[in-house]
Motif scaffolding. Structure first.
Motif: not given
Ligand SMILES: [Mg+2]
Ligand SMILES: Nc1ncnc2c1ncn2[C@@H]1O[C@H](COP(=O)(O)OP(=O)(O)O)[C@@H](O)[C@H]1O
Length: 185
Positions: A140, A181, A184
């Motif tokens: 991320t 997303q 996760n």
């Molecule tokens: Mg992530």
């Protein structure tokens, strides 16, 4: 608050009672009955008025916290400029979507450890690339760095021959797309 209100109520009731006795005991020639009646109606309001003042003073402390917070926010360092006039990518950028990362080092704050340590790689244009890693490995973070939500400490990202650190953040963010997303992973 309850204690204070109770005490203040008693105080204003006593004052009111005293004033009533005072008004009644004077002969009509000294205080006209009309004036006395007016004084009594004002006196009745005194209670509510006093409660308002006390309420305001007690709330003042809470309200000042908002001012404190605004002061805190105004001293935060701001993001890079939205548009840098003499360094704007042309309208077609990014035409193909070649992404090069060179020695990218990213951390969330000066006192936090480095998350991406010297990442060097190339995402070729038109390819579908999967990035695999366990939770907390920095997937991320990498995406956030592409949008410059976090500025790299060192290294650079080049998309279609333009170093994204050198253009305005609005120019950058409006040209890239992200589908967040659902889970996760
Ligand atoms: Mg992530
Ligand atoms: N907002 C944040 N502030 C500080 N540290 C963060 C923040 N987000 C993530 N991290 C840290 O950065 C590392 C990488 O996290 P992240 O990029 O979310 O991993 P992934 O998406 O691969 O699960 C982790 O050690 C995490 O604790």
């Amino acid at each position: 608050m309850e204690w204070l209100n109770f005490r203040l109520d008693i105080l204003s009731t006593l004052t009111f009672a005293f004033c009533l006795v005072f008004l009644i005991s004077f002969p009509n020639s000294v205080i006209a009955p009309g004036i006395a009646g007016l004084a009594v109606t004002y006196g009745l309001n005194q209670n509510a008025l006093q409660a308002n003042v006390v309420w305001f003073l007690c709330n003042l402390e809470n309200k000042i916290i908002s001012v404190e917070r605004i002061l805190q926010y105004t001293s935060l360092p701001s993001e890079a400029p939205l548009v840098i006039k003499d360094n704007q990518p042309d309208n077609s950028w990014p035409s193909s979507g070649d992404v090069h990362l060179r020695d990218l080092q990213v951390r969330y704050a000066p006192h936090l450890p480095i998350v991406l340590r010297g990442l060097t790689c190339t995402f070729t244009a038109g390819a579908k690339t999967g990035i695999v890693g366990r939770t907390g490995s920095g997937k991320t973070t990498l995406v956030q760095t592409l949008f410059r939500l976090i500025e790299p400490v060192a290294g650079h990202i080049v998309i279609d021959r333009i170093n994204i650190s050198l253009i305005g953040i609005h120019d950058l963010r409006s040209r890239l797309s992200i589908i967040p997303q659902a889970y996760n992973v």
